[in-house]
Motif scaffolding. Sequence first.
Motif, PDB file in Angstrom:
ATOM      1  N   MET A  30       8.540 -24.923  28.593  1.00  0.00           N
ATOM      2  CA  MET A  30      10.008 -24.688  28.197  1.00  0.00           C
ATOM      3  C   MET A  30       9.532 -24.673  26.422  1.00  0.00           C
ATOM      4  O   MET A  30       9.795 -25.483  25.851  1.00  0.00           O
ATOM      5  CB  MET A  30      10.491 -26.195  28.393  1.00  0.00           C
ATOM      6  N   ALA A  31      10.065 -24.304  25.917  1.00  0.00           N
ATOM      7  CA  ALA A  31      10.698 -24.027  24.392  1.00  0.00           C
ATOM      8  C   ALA A  31      11.927 -25.005  23.850  1.00  0.00           C
ATOM      9  O   ALA A  31      12.553 -25.516  24.422  1.00  0.00           O
ATOM     10  CB  ALA A  31      11.190 -22.545  24.367  1.00  0.00           C
ATOM     11  N   GLN A  32      11.217 -25.261  23.063  1.00  0.00           N
ATOM     12  CA  GLN A  32      12.108 -25.616  22.199  1.00  0.00           C
ATOM     13  C   GLN A  32      13.567 -25.672  21.660  1.00  0.00           C
ATOM     14  O   GLN A  32      13.508 -24.057  20.715  1.00  0.00           O
ATOM     15  CB  GLN A  32      11.532 -26.272  20.505  1.00  0.00           C
ATOM     16  N   ILE A  33      14.536 -25.961  21.388  1.00  0.00           N
ATOM     17  CA  ILE A  33      15.749 -26.020  21.516  1.00  0.00           C
ATOM     18  C   ILE A  33      15.379 -25.758  20.033  1.00  0.00           C
ATOM     19  O   ILE A  33      15.927 -26.680  18.635  1.00  0.00           O
ATOM     20  CB  ILE A  33      16.640 -26.804  21.504  1.00  0.00           C
ATOM     21  N   PRO A  34      16.196 -24.703  18.968  1.00  0.00           N
ATOM     22  CA  PRO A  34      16.936 -23.946  17.629  1.00  0.00           C
ATOM     23  C   PRO A  34      17.791 -24.844  17.330  1.00  0.00           C
ATOM     24  O   PRO A  34      18.666 -25.575  17.604  1.00  0.00           O
ATOM     25  CB  PRO A  34      16.874 -22.739  17.592  1.00  0.00           C
ATOM     26  N   PRO A  35      17.839 -25.291  16.115  1.00  0.00           N
ATOM     27  CA  PRO A  35      17.599 -25.670  15.329  1.00  0.00           C
ATOM     28  C   PRO A  35      19.326 -25.324  14.678  1.00  0.00           C
ATOM     29  O   PRO A  35      20.058 -24.281  14.769  1.00  0.00           O
ATOM     30  CB  PRO A  35      17.811 -26.394  13.441  1.00  0.00           C
ATOM     31  N   LYS A  36      20.296 -26.115  14.821  1.00  0.00           N
ATOM     32  CA  LYS A  36      22.048 -25.441  14.649  1.00  0.00           C
ATOM     33  C   LYS A  36      21.750 -24.787  13.255  1.00  0.00           C
ATOM     34  O   LYS A  36      21.169 -25.194  12.538  1.00  0.00           O
ATOM     35  CB  LYS A  36      22.999 -26.758  14.260  1.00  0.00           C
ATOM     36  N   PRO A  37      22.242 -23.710  12.807  1.00  0.00           N
ATOM     37  CA  PRO A  37      23.786 -23.375  14.079  1.00  0.00           C
ATOM     38  C   PRO A  37      23.521 -22.394  14.988  1.00  0.00           C
ATOM     39  O   PRO A  37      22.633 -21.384  14.610  1.00  0.00           O
ATOM     40  CB  PRO A  37      25.083 -23.034  12.604  1.00  0.00           C
ATOM     41  N   TRP A  38      24.375 -22.395  15.941  1.00  0.00           N
ATOM     42  CA  TRP A  38      23.762 -21.596  17.531  1.00  0.00           C
ATOM     43  C   TRP A  38      25.535 -20.529  16.988  1.00  0.00           C
ATOM     44  O   TRP A  38      25.791 -20.500  16.892  1.00  0.00           O
ATOM     45  CB  TRP A  38      24.049 -22.078  18.293  1.00  0.00           C
ATOM     46  N   PRO A  39      25.162 -19.383  17.753  1.00  0.00           N
ATOM     47  CA  PRO A  39      26.264 -18.109  17.294  1.00  0.00           C
ATOM     48  C   PRO A  39      27.462 -18.780  18.382  1.00  0.00           C
ATOM     49  O   PRO A  39      27.463 -17.533  19.273  1.00  0.00           O
ATOM     50  CB  PRO A  39      25.259 -17.076  18.283  1.00  0.00           C
ATOM     51  N   THR A  40      28.295 -19.862  18.505  1.00  0.00           N
ATOM     52  CA  THR A  40      28.689 -20.053  19.810  1.00  0.00           C
ATOM     53  C   THR A  40      29.383 -19.439  19.571  1.00  0.00           C
ATOM     54  O   THR A  40      30.445 -19.351  18.427  1.00  0.00           O
ATOM     55  CB  THR A  40      29.279 -21.718  19.987  1.00  0.00           C
ATOM     56  N   GLY A  41      30.359 -19.091  20.519  1.00  0.00           N
ATOM     57  CA  GLY A  41      31.547 -18.272  20.823  1.00  0.00           C
ATOM     58  C   GLY A  41      31.763 -16.819  19.690  1.00  0.00           C
ATOM     59  O   GLY A  41      32.964 -16.347  19.586  1.00  0.00           O
ATOM     60  N   LYS A  42      30.577 -16.581  18.521  1.00  0.00           N
ATOM     61  CA  LYS A  42      30.319 -15.108  18.814  1.00  0.00           C
ATOM     62  C   LYS A  42      29.929 -14.208  19.427  1.00  0.00           C
ATOM     63  O   LYS A  42      29.157 -14.301  20.011  1.00  0.00           O
ATOM     64  CB  LYS A  42      29.933 -15.265  16.936  1.00  0.00           C
ATOM     65  N   VAL A  43      30.972 -12.523  18.978  1.00  0.00           N
ATOM     66  CA  VAL A  43      30.005 -11.635  19.948  1.00  0.00           C
ATOM     67  C   VAL A  43      28.649 -10.854  19.024  1.00  0.00           C
ATOM     68  O   VAL A  43      28.382 -10.809  18.474  1.00  0.00           O
ATOM     69  CB  VAL A  43      31.461 -10.836  19.946  1.00  0.00           C
ATOM     70  N   GLU A  44      27.706 -11.294  20.070  1.00  0.00           N
ATOM     71  CA  GLU A  44      26.424 -10.220  19.325  1.00  0.00           C
ATOM     72  C   GLU A  44      26.614  -9.210  20.792  1.00  0.00           C
ATOM     73  O   GLU A  44      26.914  -9.312  21.869  1.00  0.00           O
ATOM     74  CB  GLU A  44      25.305 -11.683  20.015  1.00  0.00           C
ATOM     75  N   ARG A  45      25.521  -7.883  20.209  1.00  0.00           N
ATOM     76  CA  ARG A  45      25.631  -7.175  20.663  1.00  0.00           C
ATOM     77  C   ARG A  45      24.236  -6.789  20.836  1.00  0.00           C
ATOM     78  O   ARG A  45      23.550  -5.788  19.956  1.00  0.00           O
ATOM     79  CB  ARG A  45      26.360  -5.586  20.050  1.00  0.00           C
ATOM     80  N   PRO A  46      23.436  -7.125  21.637  1.00  0.00           N
ATOM     81  CA  PRO A  46      22.265  -6.872  22.124  1.00  0.00           C
ATOM     82  C   PRO A  46      21.527  -5.234  21.991  1.00  0.00           C
ATOM     83  O   PRO A  46      20.373  -4.527  21.990  1.00  0.00           O
ATOM     84  CB  PRO A  46      21.789  -7.703  23.101  1.00  0.00           C
ATOM     85  N   GLU A  47      23.068  -4.827  22.776  1.00  0.00           N
ATOM     86  CA  GLU A  47      22.396  -2.979  23.298  1.00  0.00           C
ATOM     87  C   GLU A  47      23.654  -2.571  23.111  1.00  0.00           C
ATOM     88  O   GLU A  47      24.783  -3.222  23.009  1.00  0.00           O
ATOM     89  CB  GLU A  47      21.259  -2.491  24.785  1.00  0.00           C
ATOM     90  N   PRO A  48      24.328  -1.454  22.920  1.00  0.00           N
ATOM     91  CA  PRO A  48      24.681  -0.996  23.074  1.00  0.00           C
ATOM     92  C   PRO A  48      25.857  -1.295  23.894  1.00  0.00           C
ATOM     93  O   PRO A  48      26.998  -1.165  24.181  1.00  0.00           O
ATOM     94  CB  PRO A  48      24.870   0.797  23.383  1.00  0.00           C
ATOM     95  N   LEU A  49      25.788  -0.977  25.191  1.00  0.00           N
ATOM     96  CA  LEU A  49      26.278  -1.203  26.665  1.00  0.00           C
ATOM     97  C   LEU A  49      26.914  -2.740  27.117  1.00  0.00           C
ATOM     98  O   LEU A  49      27.181  -3.352  27.809  1.00  0.00           O
ATOM     99  CB  LEU A  49      25.641  -0.450  27.921  1.00  0.00           C
ATOM    100  N   VAL A  50      25.966  -3.938  26.036  1.00  0.00           N
ATOM    101  CA  VAL A  50      25.622  -4.958  26.047  1.00  0.00           C
ATOM    102  C   VAL A  50      26.731  -5.990  25.059  1.00  0.00           C
ATOM    103  O   VAL A  50      25.532  -6.130  23.796  1.00  0.00           O
ATOM    104  CB  VAL A  50      24.560  -5.597  26.583  1.00  0.00           C
ATOM    105  N   ALA A  51      27.430  -6.623  25.108  1.00  0.00           N
ATOM    106  CA  ALA A  51      27.711  -7.773  24.383  1.00  0.00           C
ATOM    107  C   ALA A  51      27.483  -9.319  24.841  1.00  0.00           C
ATOM    108  O   ALA A  51      27.339  -9.600  25.856  1.00  0.00           O
ATOM    109  CB  ALA A  51      29.573  -7.471  24.337  1.00  0.00           C
ATOM    110  N   ARG A  52      27.284  -9.679  23.795  1.00  0.00           N
ATOM    111  CA  ARG A  52      27.264 -11.162  24.706  1.00  0.00           C
ATOM    112  C   ARG A  52      27.420 -12.920  23.155  1.00  0.00           C
ATOM    113  O   ARG A  52      27.577 -11.975  22.390  1.00  0.00           O
ATOM    114  CB  ARG A  52      25.339 -11.313  24.239  1.00  0.00           C
ATOM    115  N   VAL A  53      28.185 -13.404  24.815  1.00  0.00           N
ATOM    116  CA  VAL A  53      28.516 -14.478  24.097  1.00  0.00           C
ATOM    117  C   VAL A  53      28.993 -16.104  24.287  1.00  0.00           C
ATOM    118  O   VAL A  53      28.752 -16.380  25.599  1.00  0.00           O
ATOM    119  CB  VAL A  53      30.242 -14.767  23.808  1.00  0.00           C
ATOM    120  N   LEU A  54      28.185 -16.791  22.762  1.00  0.00           N
ATOM    121  CA  LEU A  54      27.658 -18.180  23.969  1.00  0.00           C
ATOM    122  C   LEU A  54      28.670 -19.220  24.049  1.00  0.00           C
ATOM    123  O   LEU A  54      29.890 -19.503  23.108  1.00  0.00           O
ATOM    124  CB  LEU A  54      26.715 -18.442  22.570  1.00  0.00           C
ATOM    125  N   ALA A  55      28.053 -19.633  25.142  1.00  0.00           N
ATOM    126  CA  ALA A  55      29.135 -20.836  25.899  1.00  0.00           C
ATOM    127  C   ALA A  55      28.838 -22.107  25.075  1.00  0.00           C
ATOM    128  O   ALA A  55      27.889 -22.699  24.770  1.00  0.00           O
ATOM    129  CB  ALA A  55      29.967 -21.269  27.010  1.00  0.00           C
TER     130      ALA A  55
END
Length: 294
Positions: A1-26
């Motif tokens: 199990m990984a340790q939870i990284p320190p804040k800030p987390w990218p909550t609510g921000k649009v990240e794009r790991p590849e051209p067809l994929v965007a990610r939003v953290l709840a």
Amino acid sequence: MAQIPPKPWPTGKVERPEPLVARVLAPNPSPYTFTGTQTYVVGTEGEVAVIDPGPDEPEHIEALLAAIGDSTVVAIMCTHTHRDHSPAAAPLAARTGAPIVGCAPLVINTDLPRSDEAFDTTYAPDRVLEDGEAMTGRGWTLRAVHTPGHTSNHLCFSLEESGALFTGDHVMGWSTSVVVPPDGDMGDYMASLDKLYQRAGEDGDRVYYSAHGAPIEKPRQLVRGMIGHRRQRENQILRLLGEEPRQLPEFIPLMYKGLDPRLDGAAQMSVKAHLIDLERRGLVSQSEETWQTI
């Protein structure tokens, strides 16, 4: 199990790991969800799909609408119906007019109290995808891969244009999946892991995007390790029962050193899932609350 990284987390921000994929953290971090549920928006040419819309949190829904922009939502797709994955489907469908597509509604055939506590009982899909069925939009194809085990209705979705697989909770980027009976089934979970292992490789799935944690860049290696980990747990249980019969809570301090006390219940359910699978295979038996080898 990984340790939870320190804040800030990218909550609510649009990240794009590849051209067809965007990610939003709840905004729903917890010991079970890591930094929160990751919702994916697939597509870039005016037609998109939303995978695992997440919890029904107004700020998350607004963040998803911002990520969608002017695109048409072809489908809202759910891997399974845990309450951190599917509740936002209905309000997002109301806002976008998109159909809810993907896993089947959950039916638990048991009278055990609170057995469906973690599940979204309001989930009502417009279309259920069978193994191998696809949803398509402009420039993308998402194909369902049936992976029961974590839940009986769990699906993964393969993005055929890029070799990505959206794995929900079956394979996660921060921890092994919890298998909780009566709906979770260890035998099914192991069979689904083997299915994903066979899919991965040079010509198979290139990367996994899970609902929790970082992208998995070496999926075949990780899945092989997960299968080995579960076999080790199974052998631990058989060894401990070989010493003497035991009740379920007795396994936890012997098997999970330094466990976060908040995860004790999940650990017990995981051990129980192994015991049920071993019982089904004729290796152990239960007498009232006590388990023993046969």
